[in-house]
Design an enzyme around this catalytic site. Sequence first.
Site, mmCIF file in Angstrom:
data_model
loop_
_atom_site.group_PDB
_atom_site.id
_atom_site.type_symbol
_atom_site.label_atom_id
_atom_site.label_comp_id
_atom_site.label_asym_id
_atom_site.label_seq_id
_atom_site.Cartn_x
_atom_site.Cartn_y
_atom_site.Cartn_z
ATOM 1 N N ASP A 1 2.073 -6.952 2.705
ATOM 2 C CA ASP A 1 0.874 -6.177 3.063
ATOM 3 C C ASP A 1 1.286 -4.901 3.798
ATOM 4 O O ASP A 1 0.680 -4.513 4.806
ATOM 5 C CB ASP A 1 -0.100 -7.004 3.905
ATOM 6 C CG ASP A 1 -1.491 -6.363 3.993
ATOM 7 O OD1 ASP A 1 -1.728 -5.364 3.283
ATOM 8 O OD2 ASP A 1 -2.322 -6.861 4.779
ATOM 9 N N HIS B 1 0.858 -1.184 0.000
ATOM 10 C CA HIS B 1 0.000 0.000 0.000
ATOM 11 C C HIS B 1 0.898 1.239 0.000
ATOM 12 O O HIS B 1 1.499 1.569 1.024
ATOM 13 C CB HIS B 1 -0.917 0.001 1.222
ATOM 14 C CG HIS B 1 -1.862 -1.164 1.269
ATOM 15 N ND1 HIS B 1 -3.093 -1.151 0.659
ATOM 16 C CD2 HIS B 1 -1.723 -2.392 1.825
ATOM 17 C CE1 HIS B 1 -3.697 -2.320 0.860
ATOM 18 N NE2 HIS B 1 -2.883 -3.093 1.561
ATOM 19 N N LEU B 2 0.981 1.902 -1.142
ATOM 20 C CA LEU B 2 1.833 3.091 -1.258
ATOM 21 C C LEU B 2 1.091 4.381 -0.903
ATOM 22 O O LEU B 2 1.716 5.432 -0.790
ATOM 23 C CB LEU B 2 2.409 3.190 -2.678
ATOM 24 C CG LEU B 2 3.419 2.100 -3.053
ATOM 25 C CD1 LEU B 2 3.889 2.291 -4.493
ATOM 26 C CD2 LEU B 2 4.605 2.089 -2.103
ATOM 27 N N ASN C 1 -5.488 -6.687 9.479
ATOM 28 C CA ASN C 1 -6.595 -7.484 8.971
ATOM 29 C C ASN C 1 -6.155 -8.219 7.707
ATOM 30 O O ASN C 1 -5.805 -7.560 6.722
ATOM 31 C CB ASN C 1 -7.792 -6.584 8.662
ATOM 32 C CG ASN C 1 -9.069 -7.371 8.414
ATOM 33 O OD1 ASN C 1 -9.143 -8.545 8.733
ATOM 34 N ND2 ASN C 1 -10.066 -6.721 7.840
ATOM 35 N N HIS D 1 0.529 3.851 8.341
ATOM 36 C CA HIS D 1 -0.403 4.810 8.925
ATOM 37 C C HIS D 1 0.385 5.879 9.672
ATOM 38 O O HIS D 1 1.480 5.610 10.184
ATOM 39 C CB HIS D 1 -1.380 4.126 9.885
ATOM 40 C CG HIS D 1 -2.349 3.215 9.219
ATOM 41 N ND1 HIS D 1 -3.368 3.666 8.413
ATOM 42 C CD2 HIS D 1 -2.446 1.858 9.229
ATOM 43 C CE1 HIS D 1 -4.068 2.628 7.964
ATOM 44 N NE2 HIS D 1 -3.525 1.514 8.441
ATOM 45 N N HIS E 1 -9.234 -10.282 -1.092
ATOM 46 C CA HIS E 1 -9.223 -10.074 0.369
ATOM 47 C C HIS E 1 -10.382 -10.887 0.912
ATOM 48 O O HIS E 1 -11.547 -10.499 0.775
ATOM 49 C CB HIS E 1 -9.382 -8.579 0.666
ATOM 50 C CG HIS E 1 -9.541 -8.261 2.132
ATOM 51 N ND1 HIS E 1 -8.552 -7.647 2.862
ATOM 52 C CD2 HIS E 1 -10.565 -8.469 2.992
ATOM 53 C CE1 HIS E 1 -8.967 -7.488 4.107
ATOM 54 N NE2 HIS E 1 -10.184 -7.981 4.214
ATOM 55 N N ASN F 1 -6.472 0.730 -3.105
ATOM 56 C CA ASN F 1 -7.294 1.501 -2.165
ATOM 57 C C ASN F 1 -6.656 2.847 -1.798
ATOM 58 O O ASN F 1 -6.405 3.156 -0.637
ATOM 59 C CB ASN F 1 -7.613 0.688 -0.907
ATOM 60 C CG ASN F 1 -6.376 0.236 -0.166
ATOM 61 O OD1 ASN F 1 -5.280 0.188 -0.717
ATOM 62 N ND2 ASN F 1 -6.546 -0.106 1.097
#
Length: 438
Positions: free
Chosen positions: A304, A61-62, A277, A308, A178, A93
């Site tokens: 994954d 997730h970039l 998750n 954050h 997912h 996302n």
Amino acid sequence: MNLLIQNARVIDPSRDFDAKADVLIENGVIAEVGKKLRAIGDVIDANGLVVVPGFIDLHTHLREPGQEHKETIATGTRAAVAGGYTAVCAMANTIPPNDERAVTEMIIAEAARNGACRVYPIGAVSRGLKGEELAEIADLRAAGCVAISDDGKPVANAQLMRRALEYAAMLRIPVVAHEEDPNLSEDGVMHEGFHSTLLGMVGIPATSEETMVARDVLLAQKTHSHLHVAHLSTAGAVEAVRRARRAGVNVTCEVTPHHVALTDETLQSFSTNLKMNPPLRSQEHRDAVIEAIADGTIDAIATDHAPHHFDEKNIEFDLAPFGVIGLETAFSVCYDRLVRRRVIDLPRLIELMSSGPARAFNLPGGTLRPGSPADVTLLNLDERFQVTNTFQSKASNSPFIGETLQGRVVATIVGGVLQYDLREPAPLPASRPRKKKR
């Protein structure tokens, strides 16, 4: 630009090669692998090091566009090369999500400008990741997406998932699933079991993952499509993948370093850096995942990587977002938990991080075969280090802060260019002489 890497142990699982050798790079590609090679150009003496194909992460997730306070393509790819990754697959996302050509093209353009490694976008299954209608999958594929996924959210509508698999089959790309039943997961924040009861937290049952894997395996069989199960974490899901393969279904899967290394017992600390998750599972599920790694069921280890901001994680456990970072620690954690503990050998680990991911998504790289892209990672298996809260990533939400690990990435070469190098410490800036007081 020519580069010769000398005197290394070279491991290339794509060719079952494991020997002392040199690697010659010319004009961005692997020219030759052999003994006592000569070249005009730069030389790296890799005596005592291990040279392997550059790692490929199928699940990163970039955050760019839209969440640049968490991560950017520039910082995320710098974190990637620090972890030995020469290519990452960017999940959809973002804000806005990668559900149309313009977003895909923006990601590719920004990676070309500021990326330290290769970036392969993954497009959305549904418009807005809402699970209601399909995105323009053919347009996403034409723009450069290598797979489709609503990761972060399950595709709860079975008919929509069926149509996505059918379109993806025509385009020869995988659907990355997912696997989570939102009705079973509800407001869960950790694995449902003894420790969730002990801690008084709402649990996410293993069946939430297992029922969706069972459904999607059947859909993949019906549509003759390629299903890729993301971050597999339960014993039932492992067994469903095994059965599907025996039946000839085209299903691949990945596991994460944190599900390999940790269990839900660690959540007694209430650290939000342990909230992800799917959640950390019980020892029984962790053992099943490790067994699947050893017997060849698992195709890839994927991070994954989910950065954050500190403020987002620095709140009560129930309210904190799911996700942990993992690019910079993945190899060391897996080497420590899997190779040093004799679950698998080093070539198998390298396969899970390079040639396995390349095969799963049909990507370039994952090999040191002459003529292939010169994406190379150098490892020091003897170096021990402590994980601190300082990372190349913008984020520091790692579950491994404070741990001492052995085995470290010391250099990463992307397309023949040295993008990361820990072999020599950076020189200290020269201090100015002090003026004498009169």
